[in-house]
Design a protein around this motif. Structure first.
Motif, PDB file in Angstrom:
ATOM      1  N   VAL A  17      32.868  -0.485  18.463  1.00 18.95           N
ATOM      2  CA  VAL A  17      33.626  -1.283  18.753  1.00 18.95           C
ATOM      3  C   VAL A  17      33.111  -2.466  19.500  1.00 18.95           C
ATOM      4  CG1 VAL A  17      35.342  -0.613  20.553  1.00 18.95           C
ATOM      5  CG2 VAL A  17      34.678   1.284  19.161  1.00 18.95           C
ATOM      6  N   CYS A  18      33.585  -3.363  19.464  1.00 23.02           N
ATOM      7  CA  CYS A  18      33.049  -4.463  20.227  1.00 23.02           C
ATOM      8  C   CYS A  18      34.587  -5.234  20.570  1.00 23.02           C
ATOM      9  CB  CYS A  18      32.620  -5.684  19.134  1.00 23.02           C
ATOM     10  SG  CYS A  18      33.069  -6.427  17.676  1.00 23.02           S
ATOM     11  N   GLY A  19      34.414  -6.010  21.026  1.00 15.65           N
ATOM     12  CA  GLY A  19      35.041  -7.400  22.155  1.00 15.65           C
ATOM     13  C   GLY A  19      34.465  -7.725  23.653  1.00 15.65           C
ATOM     14  N   PRO A  20      35.684  -8.738  24.119  1.00 12.56           N
ATOM     15  CA  PRO A  20      34.868  -9.346  25.043  1.00 12.56           C
ATOM     16  C   PRO A  20      35.193  -7.856  26.364  1.00 12.56           C
ATOM     17  CG  PRO A  20      37.449 -10.194  25.175  1.00 12.56           C
ATOM     18  CD  PRO A  20      36.488  -9.338  22.988  1.00 12.56           C
ATOM     19  N   SER A  21      34.210  -8.616  27.992  1.00 18.27           N
ATOM     20  CA  SER A  21      34.531  -7.835  28.718  1.00 18.27           C
ATOM     21  C   SER A  21      35.037  -7.938  29.232  1.00 18.27           C
ATOM     22  CB  SER A  21      33.323  -7.698  29.653  1.00 18.27           C
ATOM     23  OG  SER A  21      33.706  -9.227  30.292  1.00 18.27           O
ATOM     24  N   GLY A  22      36.060  -5.918  29.450  1.00 19.64           N
ATOM     25  CA  GLY A  22      37.689  -5.847  30.285  1.00 19.64           C
ATOM     26  C   GLY A  22      39.032  -5.176  29.015  1.00 19.64           C
ATOM     27  N   SER A  23      38.228  -5.985  27.416  1.00 18.10           N
ATOM     28  CA  SER A  23      39.147  -5.395  27.234  1.00 18.10           C
ATOM     29  C   SER A  23      39.471  -4.202  26.064  1.00 18.10           C
ATOM     30  CB  SER A  23      38.120  -5.257  25.075  1.00 18.10           C
ATOM     31  OG  SER A  23      37.641  -4.399  24.762  1.00 18.10           O
ATOM     32  N   GLY A  24      38.967  -2.809  27.090  1.00 13.50           N
ATOM     33  CA  GLY A  24      38.842  -1.679  27.103  1.00 13.50           C
ATOM     34  C   GLY A  24      38.560  -0.692  25.931  1.00 13.50           C
TER      35      GLY A  24
ATOM     36  N   SER B 162      41.589 -11.831  12.441  1.00 18.66           N
ATOM     37  CA  SER B 162      42.281 -12.522  13.767  1.00 18.66           C
ATOM     38  C   SER B 162      41.796 -13.759  13.846  1.00 18.66           C
ATOM     39  CB  SER B 162      42.841 -11.526  14.949  1.00 18.66           C
ATOM     40  OG  SER B 162      41.234 -11.252  14.868  1.00 18.66           O
ATOM     41  N   ASP B 163      41.838 -14.472  14.677  1.00 21.37           N
ATOM     42  CA  ASP B 163      41.528 -16.140  15.537  1.00 21.37           C
ATOM     43  C   ASP B 163      40.109 -15.751  16.670  1.00 21.37           C
ATOM     44  OD1 ASP B 163      42.914 -17.787  14.024  1.00 21.37           O
ATOM     45  OD2 ASP B 163      44.084 -17.886  15.006  1.00 21.37           O
ATOM     46  N   ARG B 164      41.003 -14.605  17.691  1.00 21.30           N
ATOM     47  CA  ARG B 164      40.427 -14.076  18.325  1.00 21.30           C
ATOM     48  C   ARG B 164      39.038 -13.206  18.038  1.00 21.30           C
ATOM     49  NH1 ARG B 164      44.864 -10.768  21.792  1.00 21.30           N
ATOM     50  NH2 ARG B 164      46.585 -10.050  20.069  1.00 21.30           N
ATOM     51  N   ALA B 165      39.229 -12.675  16.524  1.00 18.87           N
ATOM     52  CA  ALA B 165      37.927 -11.722  16.291  1.00 18.87           C
ATOM     53  C   ALA B 165      37.069 -13.199  16.339  1.00 18.87           C
ATOM     54  CB  ALA B 165      38.018 -11.109  15.039  1.00 18.87           C
ATOM     55  N   GLN B 166      37.506 -14.063  15.099  1.00 17.71           N
ATOM     56  CA  GLN B 166      36.689 -15.734  14.953  1.00 17.71           C
ATOM     57  C   GLN B 166      35.968 -15.936  15.749  1.00 17.71           C
ATOM     58  OE1 GLN B 166      38.798 -17.461  12.783  1.00 17.71           O
ATOM     59  NE2 GLN B 166      38.830 -16.496  10.758  1.00 17.71           N
ATOM     60  N   ALA B 167      36.405 -16.179  16.906  1.00 16.31           N
ATOM     61  CA  ALA B 167      36.080 -16.776  18.612  1.00 16.31           C
ATOM     62  C   ALA B 167      35.287 -16.411  18.726  1.00 16.31           C
ATOM     63  CB  ALA B 167      37.368 -16.669  19.647  1.00 16.31           C
ATOM     64  N   PHE B 168      35.891 -14.253  18.981  1.00 13.11           N
ATOM     65  CA  PHE B 168      34.121 -13.829  19.615  1.00 13.11           C
ATOM     66  C   PHE B 168      33.349 -13.970  19.156  1.00 13.11           C
ATOM     67  CE2 PHE B 168      32.526  -9.617  19.786  1.00 13.11           C
ATOM     68  CZ  PHE B 168      32.316  -9.441  21.099  1.00 13.11           C
ATOM     69  N   LEU B 169      33.634 -13.898  17.543  1.00 14.29           N
ATOM     70  CA  LEU B 169      31.806 -13.080  16.413  1.00 14.29           C
ATOM     71  C   LEU B 169      31.166 -14.646  17.274  1.00 14.29           C
ATOM     72  CD1 LEU B 169      32.857 -11.384  13.077  1.00 14.29           C
ATOM     73  CD2 LEU B 169      30.572 -11.061  14.871  1.00 14.29           C
ATOM     74  N   SER B 170      31.889 -16.171  16.756  1.00  9.40           N
ATOM     75  CA  SER B 170      30.948 -17.151  16.721  1.00  9.40           C
ATOM     76  C   SER B 170      30.639 -17.474  18.529  1.00  9.40           C
ATOM     77  CB  SER B 170      31.893 -18.204  16.692  1.00  9.40           C
ATOM     78  OG  SER B 170      33.113 -18.656  17.935  1.00  9.40           O
ATOM     79  N   LYS B 171      31.280 -16.941  19.218  1.00  9.50           N
ATOM     80  CA  LYS B 171      30.581 -16.895  20.618  1.00  9.50           C
ATOM     81  C   LYS B 171      29.448 -16.205  20.660  1.00  9.50           C
ATOM     82  CE  LYS B 171      34.377 -17.385  24.052  1.00  9.50           C
ATOM     83  NZ  LYS B 171      35.081 -17.380  24.240  1.00  9.50           N
ATOM     84  N   ILE B 172      28.973 -14.693  20.077  1.00 10.17           N
ATOM     85  CA  ILE B 172      28.447 -13.958  20.424  1.00 10.17           C
ATOM     86  C   ILE B 172      27.444 -13.877  19.283  1.00 10.17           C
ATOM     87  CG2 ILE B 172      29.206 -12.286  21.688  1.00 10.17           C
ATOM     88  CD1 ILE B 172      29.009 -10.495  19.389  1.00 10.17           C
TER      89      ILE B 172
ATOM     90  N   VAL C  88      30.157   3.206  18.718  1.00 11.79           N
ATOM     91  CA  VAL C  88      29.576   2.982  19.497  1.00 11.79           C
ATOM     92  C   VAL C  88      29.626   1.775  19.956  1.00 11.79           C
ATOM     93  CG1 VAL C  88      27.162   1.817  19.621  1.00 11.79           C
ATOM     94  CG2 VAL C  88      27.351   3.983  18.424  1.00 11.79           C
ATOM     95  N   VAL C  89      29.815   1.034  21.186  1.00 15.55           N
ATOM     96  CA  VAL C  89      30.466   0.160  21.909  1.00 15.55           C
ATOM     97  C   VAL C  89      29.238  -0.482  22.319  1.00 15.55           C
ATOM     98  CG1 VAL C  89      31.351  -0.882  24.075  1.00 15.55           C
ATOM     99  CG2 VAL C  89      32.119   0.920  23.232  1.00 15.55           C
ATOM    100  N   THR C  90      29.353  -1.788  21.523  1.00 14.99           N
ATOM    101  CA  THR C  90      27.984  -2.364  21.480  1.00 14.99           C
ATOM    102  C   THR C  90      28.236  -3.908  21.438  1.00 14.99           C
ATOM    103  OG1 THR C  90      25.734  -2.626  21.291  1.00 14.99           O
ATOM    104  CG2 THR C  90      27.519  -2.463  19.213  1.00 14.99           C
ATOM    105  N   HIS C  91      26.972  -5.063  21.611  1.00 18.96           N
ATOM    106  CA  HIS C  91      27.058  -6.881  21.079  1.00 18.96           C
ATOM    107  C   HIS C  91      26.270  -6.980  20.315  1.00 18.96           C
ATOM    108  CE1 HIS C  91      30.071  -7.499  25.246  1.00 18.96           C
ATOM    109  NE2 HIS C  91      30.203  -6.890  24.111  1.00 18.96           N
TER     110      HIS C  91
ATOM    111  N   PHE D 205      34.841  -7.718   8.344  1.00 20.01           N
ATOM    112  CA  PHE D 205      34.461  -8.005   9.954  1.00 20.01           C
ATOM    113  C   PHE D 205      33.480  -9.528   9.349  1.00 20.01           C
ATOM    114  CE2 PHE D 205      33.159  -8.361  13.642  1.00 20.01           C
ATOM    115  CZ  PHE D 205      34.299  -8.355  14.774  1.00 20.01           C
ATOM    116  N   PHE D 206      32.243  -8.888   9.319  1.00 18.48           N
ATOM    117  CA  PHE D 206      30.962 -10.592   9.262  1.00 18.48           C
ATOM    118  C   PHE D 206      31.723 -11.109   8.378  1.00 18.48           C
ATOM    119  CE2 PHE D 206      28.947  -6.760  11.468  1.00 18.48           C
ATOM    120  CZ  PHE D 206      28.951  -7.356  12.385  1.00 18.48           C
ATOM    121  N   GLY D 207      32.990 -10.452   6.606  1.00 21.13           N
ATOM    122  CA  GLY D 207      32.687 -12.001   5.963  1.00 21.13           C
ATOM    123  C   GLY D 207      33.653 -12.741   5.731  1.00 21.13           C
ATOM    124  N   LYS D 208      35.308 -12.312   6.705  1.00 15.80           N
ATOM    125  CA  LYS D 208      36.735 -12.738   6.860  1.00 15.80           C
ATOM    126  C   LYS D 208      37.529 -12.291   8.209  1.00 15.80           C
ATOM    127  CE  LYS D 208      37.976 -10.777   2.800  1.00 15.80           C
ATOM    128  NZ  LYS D 208      37.873  -9.619   2.531  1.00 15.80           N
TER     129      LYS D 208
END
Lengths: 247, 230, 239
Positions: A37-44, A234-244, A196-199, A228-231
């Motif tokens: 499980v991943c996502g920005p902080s505060g995503s629940g 959502s834009d939000r997931a793409q933005a998150f992935l490119s960041k980390i 597993v919640v992890t980055h 998930f890693f291929g394509k």
């Protein structure tokens, strides 16, 4: 598929006062499956897995773990928690107890094992996570990575049907992350059901079956790892992935 | 300046002062500390627990005790305890309670409030993750308190608990107001009998000072050692 | 419970012949307030001086102030009151001692001194802690601007330190009020003494103690509200 899922989360909503931390979360984890499980902080994401262990109450929806409905008032939550292992970001070993006592406590008080039985289990698990030599130390004498491995062993001592990890490596110095991830990878390969919640995307690539991406309390993506890693859809997931991934 | 004084009176009454007087004071302090410590811990745990009503009652009692002078509380319990005893046992008249029991009940009920405040701070000083971790391995709320939170809270609070015990030791001198013979009461009796107020009260002051000063040095030493251990 | 309640008792005349029982309690309340304020003034002034002395870079002064705190903190208040009231006049030259003993309201002055100096040792600890809690850079910044040590304390350190210790000082003041009741042992006719006397005259134990309890609670509330207002007015944030 006639086998019911190990963890079944349906339309869970949770509020802190007026603030909604989880919105209509729905997902299933099959036996032996590893879900990151991943996502920005505060995503629940942390809140969601704490709900699975009934450490956080939720207002609506239902969670069924290994056939036990958490919202059923007749359910003994302590028994249930004993069957689901939990590993915390800050280890949360009990500092006043020796390592062996940390592992024996709940085995004896909750499962009612004899001290000899609990001790045998404890020592074999400490051997498995490579810390048998430190059995009689106190948590404060171990490094962060060692403490987290003890915490994993403490959860395993209860013979859990599933393991929950809440950012298990994010409080660790970089050089200690690998020793903890190695233990987790081995566990996954042995067929443990894990959320597993992890980055740590390297970990996800290596052993995850599925990846859940959360944002603002919602499950935005819930897809097989390669998708998930291929394509990411959502834009939000793409933005998150490119960041980390660029860091 | 001390030419007119007779400090030999101290030597003559020493065994009465130390064995009868100080014996009473130390026994009262020790027992009251033990009982108030246990009661205070129970009060603190209930106050922080999610049960209904009880925490509010405890808060009310804590505020009652904390806003009143100890002397008034001693009077309150001195007159109230016989009636409570009557009510509890269903006797026909208020129960006669001996001087020692009366003092012990009073100091236990009063000091429990101060100990409960210390233990409450101690419990709250333990991170919430510890309770979560204890619950996560399946321990119940009371089990988590007993095996995980309280041992740590107690250890963190030992210096404060000991300091409070020194305060209690000094406060027991107030049983003077209901004419109980503790150490100061014994000194007072000799002072009146022999007309030696100056000698006896100075002696009492010196004894209290030496004991309290030594005890507080010990606490400080312990505190320093604790800090290193962490 | 076979206790005979009589809440009318407060309006009956007390055998002292100076009014009703309520008047008696109110005069006790008055002495409690008066003694508390006077003792607090002593405690605050002396305690501040001693507390500041403990933070000054002068060894003998630090030691002396430390000894002062230990002395007044490690002897029970009741014993200290006896020392002021019974012992001190005997240790002074005969004439002076006699004058002290015959002074009107001797119990009041002894109580103010006893409770005041006892309080001062506790205030001193708070003041020291307050100054100690300030970042070291503050006093260096004062020095760097060319302020003298006295000026640094007056304009830089103390204004901040007192703000920090206002909440503990409030509870010290509440303690001071409660502590004045110990002075009933040397004959000060304060509130607890008067409640006790009312109980002895009238045998209405619970009415008299209830009345005193309510009065103490009201004083407490007034002090807490007043101090909270003060805290808000001197607070540097959230204005």
């Amino acid at each position: 598929m006639s086998v019911p899922p190990m963890i079944d989360i349906t339309l869970v909503n949770k509020f802190y006062g007026n603030f909604q931390v989880l919105t209509d979360c729905t997902t299933k984890v099959r036996k032996g499956e590893v879900v990151v499980v991943c996502g920005p902080s505060g995503s629940g994401k942390s809140t969601l897995i704490k709900c699975v262990n009934a450490l956080e109450p939720f207002q609506s929806g239902r969670i069924i773990v290994d056939g036990v409905d958490l919202s059923d008032p007749k359910v003994d939550l302590n028994r249930l928690r004993a069957r689901v292992g939990m590993v915390f970001q800050h280890f949360e070993l009990f500092p006043h107890l020796r390592i062996t006592e940390n592992l024996c406590l709940a085995q004896e008080k909750v499962l009612g094992r004899s001290h000899e039985e609990a001790m045998a289990k404890t020592l074999s698990l400490l051997e498995r996570v490579g810390l048998k030599d430190h059995a009689e130390k106190r948590p404060g004498q171990l490094s962060g990575g060692q403490q987290q491995r003890v915490a994993i062993a403490r959860a395993l001592a209860m013979d859990p049907v599933a393991m929950l990890f809440d950012e298990p490596t994010s409080a660790l110095d970089p050089e200690m992350i690998k020793e903890v991830l190695d233990v987790m990878i081995e566990l996954a390969q042995d067929g443990m059901t894990m959320m597993v919640v992890t980055h740590e995307m390297g970990f996800a690539r290596k052993v995850a079956d599925r990846v859940i991406f959360m944002d603002k309390g919602e499950i935005v993506e819930d897809v097989p790892k390669d998708d998930f890693f291929g394509k990411p859809h959502s834009d939000r997931a793409q933005a998150f992935l490119s960041k980390i991934l660029t860091h | 300046m001390f030419a007119n004084f007779d400090f030999d009176v101290i030597r003559r009454s020493l065994s009465y002062l130390l064995i009868d007087g100080m014996g009473f004071t130390l026994l009262l302090t020790g027992l009251a500390t033990l009982l108030a410590g246990i009661l205070g811990t129970i009060l603190a745990v209930i106050r922080l627990s999610p049960v209904p009503v009880l925490p509010r009652l405890i808060i009310g009692y804590v505020e009652f005790v904390r806003s009143l002078p100890l002397v008034l509380l001693i009077f309150w319990f001195y007159f109230l305890v016989p009636y409570i005893g009557q009510w509890l046992t269903g006797a026909e008249r208020p129960i006669a309670v001996g001087a020692f029991s009366s003092a012990l009940i009073t100091f236990t009920l009063v000091e429990a409030v101060y100990f409960s405040e210390i233990m409450r701070a101690g419990i709250q000083s333990i991170s919430r993750g510890q309770l979560a971790a204890a619950r996560a391995v399946g321990l119940g709320y009371m089990q988590s308190m007993r095996y995980v939170v309280l041992p740590q809270a107690f250890r963190n609070m030992v210096p404060l608990l000991l300091t409070q015990t020194i305060v209690l030791f000094q406060d027991t001198s107030l049983v003077y107001v209901v004419s109980i013979t503790d150490f100061l009461g014994a000194a007072g009796k000799v002072a009146q009998r022999d007309g030696r107020l100056v000698e006896m009260y100075l002696f009492a002051a010196v004894v209290y000072f030496i004991m309290c000063f030594a005890a507080s040095m010990l606490v400080r030493h312990l505190q320093r050692r604790n800090e290193f251990a962490r | 419970m076979n206790y005979h309640w009589n809440w009318q008792i407060f309006w009956e005349l007390s055998p002292e012949g100076t009014g009703t029982y309520l008047d008696m309690l109110l005069s006790g309340l008055w002495w409690t307030i008066l003694t508390s304020l006077a003792a607090w003034a002593v405690g605050l002034v002396v305690g501040s001086v001693v507390g500041i002395a403990r933070t000054l870079p002068i060894r003998p002064l630090q030691w002396l102030a430390g000894a002062y705190v230990e002395l007044f903190r490690n002897i029970p208040l009741l014993v200290q009151l006896f020392l002021w009231y019974f012992v001190l006049p005997e240790l002074l030259p005969h004439g002076l001692g006699l004058w002290m003993k015959q002074m009107p309201n001797a119990a009041f002055y002894s109580a103010v001194a006893g409770v005041g100096f006892f309080t001062s040792s506790r205030v001193a600890e708070q003041v020291r802690a307050g100054i100690g809690a300030l970042p070291r850079g503050q006093s260096m910044a004062g020095k760097a601007l060319g302020l003298t040590v006295a000026q640094t304390y007056r304009y830089v350190l103390l204004p901040m330190a007192y703000r920090i210790i206002l909440p503990p000082l409030t509870s010290e003041f509440l303690n001071t009020i409660k502590n004045t009741s110990v002075a009933l042992t040397i004959g000060l006719l304060e509130l607890t003494a008067r409640a006790r006397a009312m109980q002895e005259f009238s045998f209405q134990v619970f009415e008299s103690f209830t009345a005193a309890t309510i009065m103490y609670m009201v004083i407490n509330m007034v002090v807490v509200i007043a101090m909270r207002t003060l805290e808000r007015r001197v607070s540097l944030t959230g204005r």
